[in-house]
Structures are given as structure tokens and as C-alpha cells.
Design a protein around this motif. Structure first.
Motif, PDB file in Angstrom:
ATOM      1  N   VAL A 104       4.614   7.858  -3.544  1.00  0.00           N
ATOM      2  CA  VAL A 104       3.722   8.455  -4.532  1.00  0.00           C
ATOM      3  C   VAL A 104       3.009   7.303  -5.213  1.00  0.00           C
ATOM      4  O   VAL A 104       3.645   6.414  -5.767  1.00  0.00           O
ATOM      5  CB  VAL A 104       4.493   9.298  -5.568  1.00  0.00           C
ATOM      6  N   VAL A 105       1.681   7.298  -5.122  1.00  0.00           N
ATOM      7  CA  VAL A 105       0.862   6.291  -5.786  1.00  0.00           C
ATOM      8  C   VAL A 105       0.148   6.977  -6.938  1.00  0.00           C
ATOM      9  O   VAL A 105      -0.519   7.994  -6.744  1.00  0.00           O
ATOM     10  CB  VAL A 105      -0.150   5.650  -4.810  1.00  0.00           C
ATOM     11  N   THR A 106       0.304   6.428  -8.137  1.00  0.00           N
ATOM     12  CA  THR A 106      -0.227   7.063  -9.342  1.00  0.00           C
ATOM     13  C   THR A 106      -1.171   6.131 -10.072  1.00  0.00           C
ATOM     14  O   THR A 106      -0.804   5.013 -10.425  1.00  0.00           O
ATOM     15  CB  THR A 106       0.930   7.500 -10.257  1.00  0.00           C
ATOM     16  N   ARG A 107      -2.383   6.612 -10.253  1.00  0.00           N
ATOM     17  CA  ARG A 107      -3.391   5.987 -11.106  1.00  0.00           C
ATOM     18  C   ARG A 107      -3.946   7.132 -11.935  1.00  0.00           C
ATOM     19  O   ARG A 107      -4.874   7.805 -11.515  1.00  0.00           O
ATOM     20  CB  ARG A 107      -4.501   5.352 -10.284  1.00  0.00           C
ATOM     21  N   VAL A 108      -3.323   7.422 -13.052  1.00  0.00           N
ATOM     22  CA  VAL A 108      -3.558   8.578 -13.923  1.00  0.00           C
ATOM     23  C   VAL A 108      -3.013   9.841 -13.271  1.00  0.00           C
ATOM     24  O   VAL A 108      -2.193  10.550 -13.849  1.00  0.00           O
ATOM     25  CB  VAL A 108      -5.031   8.744 -14.342  1.00  0.00           C
ATOM     26  N   VAL A 138       4.245  -1.425   1.301  1.00  0.00           N
ATOM     27  CA  VAL A 138       5.593  -0.862   1.302  1.00  0.00           C
ATOM     28  C   VAL A 138       6.027  -0.616   2.741  1.00  0.00           C
ATOM     29  O   VAL A 138       5.309   0.009   3.525  1.00  0.00           O
ATOM     30  CB  VAL A 138       5.651   0.464   0.509  1.00  0.00           C
ATOM     31  N   ARG A 139       7.208  -1.128   3.063  1.00  0.00           N
ATOM     32  CA  ARG A 139       7.828  -0.905   4.362  1.00  0.00           C
ATOM     33  C   ARG A 139       9.238  -0.368   4.141  1.00  0.00           C
ATOM     34  O   ARG A 139       9.814  -0.571   3.074  1.00  0.00           O
ATOM     35  CB  ARG A 139       7.891  -2.213   5.160  1.00  0.00           C
ATOM     36  N   ALA A 140       9.783   0.249   5.175  1.00  0.00           N
ATOM     37  CA  ALA A 140      11.159   0.746   5.087  1.00  0.00           C
ATOM     38  C   ALA A 140      11.798   0.708   6.466  1.00  0.00           C
ATOM     39  O   ALA A 140      11.103   0.713   7.496  1.00  0.00           O
ATOM     40  CB  ALA A 140      11.189   2.160   4.524  1.00  0.00           C
ATOM     41  N   ARG A 151       3.129   2.417   3.293  1.00  0.00           N
ATOM     42  CA  ARG A 151       1.915   2.556   2.493  1.00  0.00           C
ATOM     43  C   ARG A 151       1.346   1.189   2.160  1.00  0.00           C
ATOM     44  O   ARG A 151       2.087   0.230   1.948  1.00  0.00           O
ATOM     45  CB  ARG A 151       2.272   3.271   1.179  1.00  0.00           C
ATOM     46  N   VAL A 152       0.024   1.094   2.107  1.00  0.00           N
ATOM     47  CA  VAL A 152      -0.684  -0.030   1.517  1.00  0.00           C
ATOM     48  C   VAL A 152      -1.512   0.551   0.388  1.00  0.00           C
ATOM     49  O   VAL A 152      -2.278   1.500   0.600  1.00  0.00           O
ATOM     50  CB  VAL A 152      -1.594  -0.751   2.537  1.00  0.00           C
ATOM     51  N   ALA A 153      -1.326   0.020  -0.824  1.00  0.00           N
ATOM     52  CA  ALA A 153      -2.008   0.572  -1.994  1.00  0.00           C
ATOM     53  C   ALA A 153      -2.609  -0.557  -2.815  1.00  0.00           C
ATOM     54  O   ALA A 153      -2.054  -1.659  -2.865  1.00  0.00           O
ATOM     55  CB  ALA A 153      -1.030   1.371  -2.852  1.00  0.00           C
ATOM     56  N   PRO A 154      -3.733  -0.298  -3.488  1.00  0.00           N
ATOM     57  CA  PRO A 154      -4.291  -1.327  -4.368  1.00  0.00           C
ATOM     58  C   PRO A 154      -3.401  -1.550  -5.581  1.00  0.00           C
ATOM     59  O   PRO A 154      -2.798  -0.610  -6.103  1.00  0.00           O
ATOM     60  CB  PRO A 154      -5.648  -0.738  -4.771  1.00  0.00           C
ATOM     61  N   THR A 184      15.080 -10.120  -3.888  1.00  0.00           N
ATOM     62  CA  THR A 184      13.699 -10.572  -4.085  1.00  0.00           C
ATOM     63  C   THR A 184      13.471 -11.851  -3.295  1.00  0.00           C
ATOM     64  O   THR A 184      14.417 -12.576  -2.979  1.00  0.00           O
ATOM     65  CB  THR A 184      13.389 -10.782  -5.578  1.00  0.00           C
ATOM     66  N   GLY A 185      12.205 -12.091  -2.969  1.00  0.00           N
ATOM     67  CA  GLY A 185      11.851 -13.282  -2.207  1.00  0.00           C
ATOM     68  C   GLY A 185      10.353 -13.376  -2.062  1.00  0.00           C
ATOM     69  O   GLY A 185       9.610 -12.679  -2.756  1.00  0.00           O
ATOM     70  N   PRO A 186       9.879 -14.213  -1.151  1.00  0.00           N
ATOM     71  CA  PRO A 186       8.427 -14.377  -0.976  1.00  0.00           C
ATOM     72  C   PRO A 186       7.781 -13.130  -0.380  1.00  0.00           C
ATOM     73  O   PRO A 186       8.413 -12.377   0.361  1.00  0.00           O
ATOM     74  CB  PRO A 186       8.308 -15.570  -0.026  1.00  0.00           C
ATOM     75  N   ALA A 187       6.507 -12.937  -0.726  1.00  0.00           N
ATOM     76  CA  ALA A 187       5.745 -11.810  -0.178  1.00  0.00           C
ATOM     77  C   ALA A 187       5.641 -11.931   1.337  1.00  0.00           C
ATOM     78  O   ALA A 187       5.724 -13.032   1.912  1.00  0.00           O
ATOM     79  CB  ALA A 187       4.357 -11.789  -0.795  1.00  0.00           C
ATOM     80  N   ASP A 188       5.430 -10.796   2.000  1.00  0.00           N
ATOM     81  CA  ASP A 188       5.233 -10.793   3.443  1.00  0.00           C
ATOM     82  C   ASP A 188       4.005 -11.642   3.802  1.00  0.00           C
ATOM     83  O   ASP A 188       2.995 -11.630   3.081  1.00  0.00           O
ATOM     84  CB  ASP A 188       5.019  -9.364   3.948  1.00  0.00           C
ATOM     85  N   GLY A 189       4.067 -12.343   4.921  1.00  0.00           N
ATOM     86  CA  GLY A 189       2.992 -13.224   5.300  1.00  0.00           C
ATOM     87  C   GLY A 189       1.757 -12.515   5.823  1.00  0.00           C
ATOM     88  O   GLY A 189       0.666 -13.053   5.799  1.00  0.00           O
ATOM     89  N   SER A 190       1.936 -11.278   6.317  1.00  0.00           N
ATOM     90  CA  SER A 190       0.823 -10.571   6.919  1.00  0.00           C
ATOM     91  C   SER A 190       1.054  -9.072   6.824  1.00  0.00           C
ATOM     92  O   SER A 190       2.197  -8.606   6.778  1.00  0.00           O
ATOM     93  CB  SER A 190       0.705 -10.976   8.406  1.00  0.00           C
ATOM     94  N   LEU A 191      -0.023  -8.332   6.804  1.00  0.00           N
ATOM     95  CA  LEU A 191       0.101  -6.880   6.804  1.00  0.00           C
ATOM     96  C   LEU A 191       0.614  -6.389   8.164  1.00  0.00           C
ATOM     97  O   LEU A 191       1.403  -5.460   8.244  1.00  0.00           O
ATOM     98  CB  LEU A 191      -1.255  -6.229   6.496  1.00  0.00           C
TER      99      LEU A 191
END
Length: 194
Positions: A104-108, A138-140, A151-154, A184-191
């Protein structure tokens, strides 16, 4: 990835019960707890149980839990929060008799995407959120199977963001989730995978 202690975060809404042991953290959700804003239903629910720690840009966070969902809208996963009107939750939810992987992505107002994962029931699920630039990816996965893109979200690259384990029980009392890891750790290197 480095483990986070269960005392590293602050609850958005304190659960009915929290028990920390060598097996992780068992959280019992309050009946009626949920996170949703407006779309289709017309209501605002901001009663989720999310244990949030700082989530800076350029990092990733993982939440691992046993998927033992039993009743309508039981849910567990990760919650990524900017403010009361800007947040993302992702994980597994029981809906209409089946487990689904979604976000669920929420912007208002909230949106909802989901896909059935009936073979994930009772297994170990990991949800990974990765912040890189202006995006949250987001990956699972279940057990040690390959990661699936959820999901890929702004997400504003300058936003102050917090994230961590989340659960809700919109329809019933007594729903409990066994969280087994928070990392926690470094961000993924690529989509995309190489």
C-alpha cells in the motif's frame, strides 16, 4: 546486512503485547488495528503497530517473520513512514481466504497492489525495502527462494524517513506475529538483477 535490536525503534501504536526472546519478537496486534487512507473505503485508519527506526537514503531494511495469517486482513511486513499522510506498507496479508504479497503506497490517499502467494503460508518471509535516490524498491522472498519485486514507488530523496516491522489485525483480536529478524545495510545496487 546488520541486525537491529528490537529496542532500536519506537512504536507508532503500542501493541497489545510484545515478547522478546531468543527466537525474535512476538507481537500481538489490537483488534481493529490498520493503516489506510480514504481510497474506496472512505475512512482513515492510522492504528497500525509499526516499530520504526531511522531509514536514511542509501540504505536498505529487511524484516523477517513467520507467515501464520489466519483471518481476514491479518497482515505483517514492513512499514516505511514519512508522515501521517505519506507512508508505505508492504508484506503479506490474508484477504478473501488467501495470502497475498502486496504493498500500500499512500500519498494523502492509499492505493493497494497484491498478488496471491498461497504456498507462503506458515513459512519464513523476508520483506526488503531499499532507498536509493528518489525511489523506494520493495522486494520479498519466502525461505531462501529468489527475491520477487513487489513495488517501486517514489520517495523524496531528502525526506526524513523511518521504517521497521509492522503488523495489523483489522478484523479480530488475538492475532500475533513472530518476527525473527530486523536488519539494515546498504541500498540495493540496481533495480534489476545482473
Amino acid at each position: 546486512m546488520d541486525g537491529l535490536g528490537w529496542n532500536a525503534g519506537t512504536w507508532t501504536n503500542v501493541p497489545v503485547a510484545v515478547a522478546v526472546s531468543g527466537d525474535g519478537m512476538r507481537v500481538t496486534a489490537a483488534e481493529g488495528s490498520d493503516a489506510w487512507r480514504l481510497t474506496s473505503y472512505g475512512f482513515v485508519h492510522d492504528t497500525e503497530h509499526a516499530l520504526l527506526a531511522p531509514f536514511p537514503n542509501g540504505t536498505a531494511m529487511e524484516v523477517e517473520f513467520r507467515s501464520d495469517l489466519a483471518e481476514q486482513f491479518d497482515q505483517a511486513g514492513i512499514f516505511v513512514s514519512v508522515d501521517a499522510e505519506t507512508w508505505i506498507k508492504a508484506g503479506v496479508e490474508r484477504s478473501d481466504g488467501a495470502d497475498s504479497l502486496g504493498a500500500v503506497v499512500t500519498r494523502v490517499s492509499s492505493d493497494w497492489s497484491s498478488a496471491p502467494v498461497p504456498d507462503w503460508h506458515g513459512r519464513l518471509v523476508t520483506v526488503r525495502a531499499s532507498r536509493s535516490g528518489d525511489a523506494l524498491t520493495v522486494r520479498a522472498r519466502v525461505d531462501s527462494e529468489p527475491w520477487q519485486l513487489v513495488r517501486v514507488a517514489p520517495l523524496d530523496e531528502d525526506a526524513v524517513v523511518a521504517a521497521g516491522p509492522m503488523c495489523c489485525a483489522p478484523s479480530r483480536p488475538g492475532f500475533a506475529v513472530q518476527f525473527t529478524a530486523w536488519r539494515t545495510g546498504p541500498a540495493d545496487g540496481s533495480l534489476h538483477a545482473d
